[in-house]
Design an enzyme around this catalytic site. Structure first.
Site, PDB file in Angstrom:
ATOM      1  N   ASP A 131     -25.510  61.656  19.255  1.00 20.46           N
ATOM      2  CA  ASP A 131     -24.754  62.902  19.252  1.00 20.46           C
ATOM      3  C   ASP A 131     -23.379  62.570  19.815  1.00 20.46           C
ATOM      4  OD1 ASP A 131     -24.797  65.609  18.465  1.00 20.46           O
ATOM      5  OD2 ASP A 131     -24.772  66.216  20.564  1.00 20.46           O
ATOM      6  N   GLY A 173     -20.388  58.265   7.751  1.00 20.97           N
ATOM      7  CA  GLY A 173     -19.316  57.581   8.486  1.00 20.97           C
ATOM      8  C   GLY A 173     -19.830  56.965   9.775  1.00 20.97           C
ATOM      9  N   PHE A 229     -13.503  59.621   9.651  1.00 21.39           N
ATOM     10  CA  PHE A 229     -14.092  60.903   9.242  1.00 21.39           C
ATOM     11  C   PHE A 229     -13.855  61.932  10.335  1.00 21.39           C
ATOM     12  CE2 PHE A 229     -17.229  58.583  11.650  1.00 21.39           C
ATOM     13  CZ  PHE A 229     -17.828  59.536  12.442  1.00 21.39           C
TER      14      PHE A 229
END
Ligand code: ITT
Length: 177
Positions: free
Chosen positions: A60, A10, A136
């Protein structure tokens, strides 16, 4: 060609719709337990630069909920895997302050250069139920102006999202090099 080292399809699809040059590489790297997304990215980049001999990025991301003092934050992946969206909704039962934000830190690395970081943030609210089928992860419980990210098309999410912002900052930097 720039590798995007991620296991998350995603994320990759969102980033690639902004930066066409990206290719997904699901190589895996150590995600240390740290206090900030930046530390996780810098550590991952150091490890990967010794394994890769061409340009790559890693990202991240995390969900930071105000009423939970920033939880799940750097633990977002673990929390999504374990208690999931329904678990977050349970933790938020009876809590009026629904303010939350998504943050994204992207790191770019190429041989012979110092790593460069780009950041993006999106403010929103935790909903009261899951809604929508797009996106997602936490998208079905994260609302912006009354709609969840999972109720938006990819292009619309990219226009406002933490990842949209960090990836566009990276794109501008790549184009200005
Ligand atoms: P990689 O580390 O392999 O890139 P990951 O899914 O572990 O993939 P992160 O650690 O960055 O990625 O993501 C932390 C968690 O937050 C993870 O469960 C994601 O599904 C979720 N997440 C990240 N970005 C999101 C977004 O834009 N919308 C909803 N959830 C998101």
């Amino acid at each position: 060609m720039i590798r995007f080292v991620t296991s998350n399809r995603g994320k990759f699809v969102e980033a690639q719709s902004l930066i066409e040059d990206l290719v997904q590489a699901d190589l895996g790297y150590t995600e240390i337990q740290a206090d900030t997304l930046e530390e996780v990215v810098l550590f991952g980049m150091r490890e990967l630069s010794s394994r890769l001999d061409s340009a790559f990025i890693i990202e991240d991301a995390g969900l930071f909920i105000e009423a939970l003092n920033g939880f799940p934050g750097v633990y977002s992946a673990y929390v999504q895997r374990t208690i999931g969206n329904s678990g977050i909704l349970k933790l938020m039962e009876g809590i009026e302050n629904r303010a939350a934000s998504f943050r994204s830190v992207v790191g770019f690395s190429a041989p012979g250069m110092e790593p460069v970081l780009f950041k993006g943030e999106l403010h929103g609210r935790i909903g009261f139920e899951e809604r929508g089928t797009g996106g997602f992860g936490y998208d079905p419980i994260f609302e912006v102006d009354g709609r969840t990210l999972a109720e938006m098309e990819l292009e619309e999410k990219n226009m406002i999202s933490h990842r949209g912002r960090s990836m566009k900052a990276l794109k501008r930097w790549l184009e200005s090099r």
